[in-house]
Enzyme design. Sequence first.
Site, mmCIF file in Angstrom:
data_model
loop_
_atom_site.group_PDB
_atom_site.id
_atom_site.type_symbol
_atom_site.label_atom_id
_atom_site.label_comp_id
_atom_site.label_asym_id
_atom_site.label_seq_id
_atom_site.Cartn_x
_atom_site.Cartn_y
_atom_site.Cartn_z
ATOM 1 N N HIS A 67 17.953 29.520 76.822
ATOM 2 C CA HIS A 67 19.236 29.358 75.593
ATOM 3 C C HIS A 67 19.666 27.988 75.748
ATOM 4 O O HIS A 67 20.917 27.965 75.655
ATOM 5 C CB HIS A 67 20.077 30.489 75.849
ATOM 6 C CG HIS A 67 20.555 30.901 74.517
ATOM 7 N ND1 HIS A 67 21.052 32.133 73.980
ATOM 8 C CD2 HIS A 67 20.570 29.970 73.220
ATOM 9 C CE1 HIS A 67 21.501 32.029 72.680
ATOM 10 N NE2 HIS A 67 21.339 30.810 72.176
ATOM 11 N N ARG A 118 15.760 33.901 52.775
ATOM 12 C CA ARG A 118 15.990 35.413 52.220
ATOM 13 C C ARG A 118 15.532 35.569 50.559
ATOM 14 O O ARG A 118 14.777 36.278 50.208
ATOM 15 C CB ARG A 118 17.544 35.760 51.967
ATOM 16 C CG ARG A 118 17.894 35.692 53.421
ATOM 17 C CD ARG A 118 19.636 36.273 53.509
ATOM 18 N NE ARG A 118 19.885 37.589 53.101
ATOM 19 C CZ ARG A 118 20.439 38.060 52.269
ATOM 20 N NH1 ARG A 118 20.881 36.853 51.240
ATOM 21 N NH2 ARG A 118 20.846 39.129 51.737
ATOM 22 N N SER A 119 15.631 34.285 49.846
ATOM 23 C CA SER A 119 15.384 34.299 48.443
ATOM 24 C C SER A 119 13.866 33.722 47.989
ATOM 25 O O SER A 119 13.549 33.969 47.072
ATOM 26 C CB SER A 119 16.545 33.639 47.581
ATOM 27 O OG SER A 119 16.678 32.389 48.022
ATOM 28 N N GLY A 157 17.520 26.770 56.940
ATOM 29 C CA GLY A 157 18.884 26.593 56.640
ATOM 30 C C GLY A 157 19.346 25.016 57.070
ATOM 31 O O GLY A 157 18.344 24.086 57.073
ATOM 32 N N GLU A 160 19.882 38.497 78.026
ATOM 33 C CA GLU A 160 20.194 37.104 78.700
ATOM 34 C C GLU A 160 21.270 37.365 79.865
ATOM 35 O O GLU A 160 22.355 37.913 79.511
ATOM 36 C CB GLU A 160 20.524 35.840 77.573
ATOM 37 C CG GLU A 160 19.476 35.754 76.611
ATOM 38 C CD GLU A 160 19.945 34.553 75.799
ATOM 39 O OE1 GLU A 160 20.976 33.920 75.855
ATOM 40 O OE2 GLU A 160 19.000 34.295 74.830
ATOM 41 N N GLY A 176 16.176 31.135 67.826
ATOM 42 C CA GLY A 176 17.266 31.720 66.796
ATOM 43 C C GLY A 176 17.841 32.540 67.684
ATOM 44 O O GLY A 176 18.898 32.604 68.586
ATOM 45 N N ARG A 177 17.251 34.168 67.747
ATOM 46 C CA ARG A 177 17.881 35.017 68.505
ATOM 47 C C ARG A 177 16.822 36.025 68.887
ATOM 48 O O ARG A 177 15.762 36.086 68.260
ATOM 49 C CB ARG A 177 19.016 35.817 67.776
ATOM 50 C CG ARG A 177 20.297 35.294 67.535
ATOM 51 C CD ARG A 177 21.149 35.078 68.777
ATOM 52 N NE ARG A 177 22.254 34.517 68.499
ATOM 53 C CZ ARG A 177 22.568 33.060 68.558
ATOM 54 N NH1 ARG A 177 21.529 32.155 68.854
ATOM 55 N NH2 ARG A 177 23.872 32.711 68.490
#
Length: 217
Positions: free
Chosen positions: A177, A70-71, A48, A158, A129-130
């Site tokens: 982070h 996603r697409s 993104g 965290e 990211g996460r």
Amino acid sequence: MAEFTLGTMLGHVKQMAALARNERDEVWDRKLPMEELRGKTLLVLGIGASGGEIARLAKCFGMNVAGVNRSGKDAAGGDRIYSISQLSEILPKADFFVSVLPSTVETRFLLKKEHFAAMKDSAVFINIGRGDLVEEVLLSVLKTDQISHAYLDVFANEPLPKAHPFWKMENVTVTPHHSSITKNYLPRSFEIFKHNLHTYIKNNKDYINVIDLERGY
């Protein structure tokens, strides 16, 4: 985040951690092998806004860049874009695999053992990211040297507990982070807030960084 990722990749190919150890130990070693980013393949999971900027900078260093969203629809920065369902198709080609994915119902523990099994044993994984994308699987992957190294800036819990194995593993680099934190972060955020506030007051629709509440990002 983009500069942090590029710095991480440059530090890896230029052996900056080993050079720092040699300096500390007063070792003069000109045989330490060096590589280049040029010609290597970067796979960006979540291409993104942030992922696209990582891709743009990577191409300045002559890297081949593939993106995943996603697409599978075109996105800025990538030489080719794949859908999530095609991830296993491109993973074997990746020298660096960076995730910029948020934490959503769809992305939690998205990466499985088979994804890492498909990667080169020389591949490097970077997560900015996460942490809940992969953490439980990643520990066993790294213990068995299925990939070369993991640079982890995010974790499911965290701060990362002091007793966690990641702290002591030679093929893991832990950062707190920190990938988006610079002195420019808040000023940029306030500029976006200012723009969106004025947009709201004027009843316009040209908002920046609109969040889709159903998707979670």
